[in-house]
Design a protein around this motif. Structure first.
Motif, PDB file in Angstrom:
ATOM      1  N   GLY A  10       0.803  -1.220   0.000  1.00 39.77           N
ATOM      2  CA  GLY A  10       0.000   0.000   0.000  1.00 39.77           C
ATOM      3  C   GLY A  10       0.834   1.266   0.000  1.00 39.77           C
ATOM      4  O   GLY A  10       1.889   1.332  -0.600  1.00 39.77           O
ATOM      5  N   SER A  11       0.351   2.265   0.706  1.00 41.14           N
ATOM      6  CA  SER A  11       0.985   3.589   0.695  1.00 41.14           C
ATOM      7  C   SER A  11       2.003   3.779   1.824  1.00 41.14           C
ATOM      8  O   SER A  11       2.426   4.901   2.090  1.00 41.14           O
ATOM      9  CB  SER A  11      -0.088   4.677   0.774  1.00 41.14           C
ATOM     10  N   LEU A  12       2.414   2.706   2.480  1.00 37.38           N
ATOM     11  CA  LEU A  12       3.360   2.823   3.592  1.00 37.38           C
ATOM     12  C   LEU A  12       4.647   3.527   3.168  1.00 37.38           C
ATOM     13  O   LEU A  12       5.139   4.422   3.860  1.00 37.38           O
ATOM     14  CB  LEU A  12       3.679   1.447   4.180  1.00 37.38           C
ATOM     15  N   GLY A  13       5.217   3.145   2.048  1.00 44.00           N
ATOM     16  CA  GLY A  13       6.470   3.749   1.595  1.00 44.00           C
ATOM     17  C   GLY A  13       6.338   5.237   1.349  1.00 44.00           C
ATOM     18  O   GLY A  13       7.195   6.026   1.764  1.00 44.00           O
ATOM     19  N   GLU A  14       5.267   5.637   0.701  1.00 47.90           N
ATOM     20  CA  GLU A  14       5.030   7.060   0.435  1.00 47.90           C
ATOM     21  C   GLU A  14       4.862   7.823   1.744  1.00 47.90           C
ATOM     22  O   GLU A  14       5.404   8.917   1.912  1.00 47.90           O
ATOM     23  CB  GLU A  14       3.789   7.238  -0.447  1.00 47.90           C
ATOM     24  N   CYS A  19       7.005  11.588   5.915  1.00 45.40           N
ATOM     25  CA  CYS A  19       7.385  11.848   7.310  1.00 45.40           C
ATOM     26  C   CYS A  19       8.876  12.148   7.431  1.00 45.40           C
ATOM     27  O   CYS A  19       9.272  13.095   8.126  1.00 45.40           O
ATOM     28  CB  CYS A  19       7.026  10.651   8.190  1.00 45.40           C
ATOM     29  N   ALA A  20       9.707  11.356   6.783  1.00 42.55           N
ATOM     30  CA  ALA A  20      11.152  11.572   6.847  1.00 42.55           C
ATOM     31  C   ALA A  20      11.523  12.917   6.223  1.00 42.55           C
ATOM     32  O   ALA A  20      12.374  13.638   6.763  1.00 42.55           O
ATOM     33  CB  ALA A  20      11.893  10.430   6.163  1.00 42.55           C
ATOM     34  N   SER A  21      10.895  13.264   5.114  1.00 40.65           N
ATOM     35  CA  SER A  21      11.168  14.547   4.462  1.00 40.65           C
ATOM     36  C   SER A  21      10.781  15.697   5.386  1.00 40.65           C
ATOM     37  O   SER A  21      11.493  16.696   5.489  1.00 40.65           O
ATOM     38  CB  SER A  21      10.408  14.651   3.143  1.00 40.65           C
ATOM     39  N   HIS A  22       9.660  15.549   6.066  1.00 39.62           N
ATOM     40  CA  HIS A  22       9.225  16.568   7.027  1.00 39.62           C
ATOM     41  C   HIS A  22      10.246  16.719   8.157  1.00 39.62           C
ATOM     42  O   HIS A  22      10.626  17.835   8.523  1.00 39.62           O
ATOM     43  CB  HIS A  22       7.849  16.203   7.600  1.00 39.62           C
ATOM     44  N   MET A  23      10.715  15.595   8.685  1.00 40.52           N
ATOM     45  CA  MET A  23      11.678  15.629   9.784  1.00 40.52           C
ATOM     46  C   MET A  23      13.000  16.264   9.362  1.00 40.52           C
ATOM     47  O   MET A  23      13.638  16.961  10.153  1.00 40.52           O
ATOM     48  CB  MET A  23      11.933  14.219  10.318  1.00 40.52           C
ATOM     49  N   LEU A  24      13.417  16.013   8.127  1.00 36.33           N
ATOM     50  CA  LEU A  24      14.690  16.540   7.634  1.00 36.33           C
ATOM     51  C   LEU A  24      14.559  17.931   7.023  1.00 36.33           C
ATOM     52  O   LEU A  24      15.554  18.555   6.669  1.00 36.33           O
ATOM     53  CB  LEU A  24      15.303  15.580   6.616  1.00 36.33           C
ATOM     54  N   GLY A  25      13.321  18.393   6.861  1.00 38.66           N
ATOM     55  CA  GLY A  25      13.096  19.730   6.331  1.00 38.66           C
ATOM     56  C   GLY A  25      13.199  19.850   4.831  1.00 38.66           C
ATOM     57  O   GLY A  25      13.201  20.956   4.296  1.00 38.66           O
ATOM     58  N   LYS A  26      13.287  18.727   4.131  1.00 43.39           N
ATOM     59  CA  LYS A  26      13.369  18.766   2.664  1.00 43.39           C
ATOM     60  C   LYS A  26      13.098  17.379   2.106  1.00 43.39           C
ATOM     61  O   LYS A  26      13.235  16.374   2.799  1.00 43.39           O
ATOM     62  CB  LYS A  26      14.736  19.240   2.202  1.00 43.39           C
ATOM     63  N   THR A  27      12.725  17.341   0.847  1.00 45.85           N
ATOM     64  CA  THR A  27      12.565  16.066   0.157  1.00 45.85           C
ATOM     65  C   THR A  27      13.895  15.753  -0.519  1.00 45.85           C
ATOM     66  O   THR A  27      14.339  16.488  -1.392  1.00 45.85           O
ATOM     67  CB  THR A  27      11.452  16.129  -0.902  1.00 45.85           C
ATOM     68  N   PRO A  28      14.557  14.693  -0.085  1.00 52.02           N
ATOM     69  CA  PRO A  28      15.870  14.388  -0.646  1.00 52.02           C
ATOM     70  C   PRO A  28      15.791  13.881  -2.076  1.00 52.02           C
ATOM     71  O   PRO A  28      14.787  13.294  -2.486  1.00 52.02           O
ATOM     72  CB  PRO A  28      16.417  13.300   0.270  1.00 52.02           C
ATOM     73  N   PRO A  29      16.864  14.088  -2.829  1.00 52.14           N
ATOM     74  CA  PRO A  29      16.915  13.541  -4.189  1.00 52.14           C
ATOM     75  C   PRO A  29      17.129  12.025  -4.155  1.00 52.14           C
ATOM     76  O   PRO A  29      17.472  11.460  -3.110  1.00 52.14           O
ATOM     77  CB  PRO A  29      18.127  14.248  -4.798  1.00 52.14           C
ATOM     78  N   GLN A  30      16.946  11.409  -5.287  1.00 51.95           N
ATOM     79  CA  GLN A  30      17.209   9.973  -5.460  1.00 51.95           C
ATOM     80  C   GLN A  30      16.475   9.120  -4.420  1.00 51.95           C
ATOM     81  O   GLN A  30      17.040   8.197  -3.844  1.00 51.95           O
ATOM     82  CB  GLN A  30      18.705   9.681  -5.409  1.00 51.95           C
ATOM     83  N   LEU A  31      15.211   9.438  -4.218  1.00 51.06           N
ATOM     84  CA  LEU A  31      14.366   8.714  -3.281  1.00 51.06           C
ATOM     85  C   LEU A  31      13.036   8.451  -3.964  1.00 51.06           C
ATOM     86  O   LEU A  31      12.434   9.370  -4.510  1.00 51.06           O
ATOM     87  CB  LEU A  31      14.156   9.550  -2.012  1.00 51.06           C
ATOM     88  N   ALA A  32      12.602   7.197  -3.950  1.00 50.60           N
ATOM     89  CA  ALA A  32      11.328   6.844  -4.583  1.00 50.60           C
ATOM     90  C   ALA A  32      10.689   5.699  -3.822  1.00 50.60           C
ATOM     91  O   ALA A  32      11.354   4.989  -3.064  1.00 50.60           O
ATOM     92  CB  ALA A  32      11.551   6.439  -6.040  1.00 50.60           C
ATOM     93  N   SER A  33       9.387   5.549  -4.038  1.00 58.82           N
ATOM     94  CA  SER A  33       8.694   4.418  -3.425  1.00 58.82           C
ATOM     95  C   SER A  33       7.780   3.761  -4.441  1.00 58.82           C
ATOM     96  O   SER A  33       7.344   4.384  -5.404  1.00 58.82           O
ATOM     97  CB  SER A  33       7.898   4.863  -2.193  1.00 58.82           C
ATOM     98  N   LEU A  34       7.514   2.505  -4.190  1.00 58.08           N
ATOM     99  CA  LEU A  34       6.627   1.717  -5.032  1.00 58.08           C
ATOM    100  C   LEU A  34       5.631   1.017  -4.119  1.00 58.08           C
ATOM    101  O   LEU A  34       6.030   0.286  -3.209  1.00 58.08           O
ATOM    102  CB  LEU A  34       7.425   0.693  -5.845  1.00 58.08           C
ATOM    103  N   ALA A  35       4.352   1.272  -4.365  1.00 57.72           N
ATOM    104  CA  ALA A  35       3.287   0.649  -3.587  1.00 57.72           C
ATOM    105  C   ALA A  35       2.859  -0.645  -4.260  1.00 57.72           C
ATOM    106  O   ALA A  35       2.657  -0.694  -5.473  1.00 57.72           O
ATOM    107  CB  ALA A  35       2.098   1.599  -3.482  1.00 57.72           C
ATOM    108  N   VAL A  36       2.727  -1.688  -3.461  1.00 57.13           N
ATOM    109  CA  VAL A  36       2.277  -2.987  -3.962  1.00 57.13           C
ATOM    110  C   VAL A  36       0.953  -3.306  -3.274  1.00 57.13           C
ATOM    111  O   VAL A  36       0.880  -3.283  -2.046  1.00 57.13           O
ATOM    112  CB  VAL A  36       3.318  -4.090  -3.655  1.00 57.13           C
ATOM    113  N   SER A  37      -0.065  -3.576  -4.068  1.00 55.24           N
ATOM    114  CA  SER A  37      -1.365  -3.902  -3.482  1.00 55.24           C
ATOM    115  C   SER A  37      -1.586  -5.410  -3.524  1.00 55.24           C
ATOM    116  O   SER A  37      -0.881  -6.140  -4.226  1.00 55.24           O
ATOM    117  CB  SER A  37      -2.490  -3.180  -4.220  1.00 55.24           C
ATOM    118  N   SER A  38      -2.576  -5.842  -2.797  1.00 54.98           N
ATOM    119  CA  SER A  38      -2.887  -7.280  -2.751  1.00 54.98           C
ATOM    120  C   SER A  38      -3.365  -7.785  -4.108  1.00 54.98           C
ATOM    121  O   SER A  38      -3.330  -8.980  -4.368  1.00 54.98           O
ATOM    122  CB  SER A  38      -3.938  -7.555  -1.682  1.00 54.98           C
TER     123      SER A  38
END
Length: 143
Positions: A10-14, A19-38
């Motif tokens: 699901g959307s866990l990765g996104e 959340c991590a981007s918020h904590m670090l104050g920016k969206t880092p480069p070279q970061l992606a997620s892929l959601a897999v559904s049932s």
């Protein structure tokens, strides 16, 4: 910089990325997620995983994080692993992700160890006193 790809149910990765981007104050480069559904066939998700892998890889390697060892997202990760080029770690959580985002200029083997230690050390039992001690600790001691 080492790329990071998160493959989860699901959307866990996104959500972890946000959340991590918020904590670090920016969206880092070279970061992606892929959601897999049932409903997804793992074979049909593999091309998208390979596409995202290529997008985040600048030539220094990629760390792929999945949520649960042995589950479908992790099984997809096993199909894209390449020793010393694409490494995988299961059990992603927010402390693990923040740790790897902080140390992505290290080598891939060191980043794998940082992921493991971040995940382990981020799971703790706590009480009010321990939280107060943590809040008083220098920032460098927290990550």
């Amino acid at each position: 910089m080492i790329g990071i790809l998160i493959i989860t149910h699901g959307s866990l990765g996104e959500s972890l990325m946000e959340c991590a981007s918020h904590m670090l104050g920016k969206t880092p480069p070279q970061l992606a997620s892929l959601a897999v559904s049932s409903k997804d066939d793992p074979g049909s998700v593999l091309p998208k995983a390979l596409e995202l892998l290529a997008q985040v890889n600048s030539g220094e390697g990629v760390l792929v994080l999945s949520d649960m060892y042995g589950a479908t997202p992790c099984n997809i990760v096993t199909k894209i692993l390449q020793p010393a080029v694409v490494e995988g770690v299961a059990g992603v959580n927010l402390p693990m992700l923040v740790r790897v985002m902080t140390y992505r200029n290290e080598t891939l083997p060191i980043l794998v160890e940082k992921a493991l230690s971040g995940g382990r050390e981020g799971v703790v039992s706590f009480d009010r006193e321990s939280c107060e001690r943590y809040e008083q600790a220098p920032l460098n001691d927290r990550v």
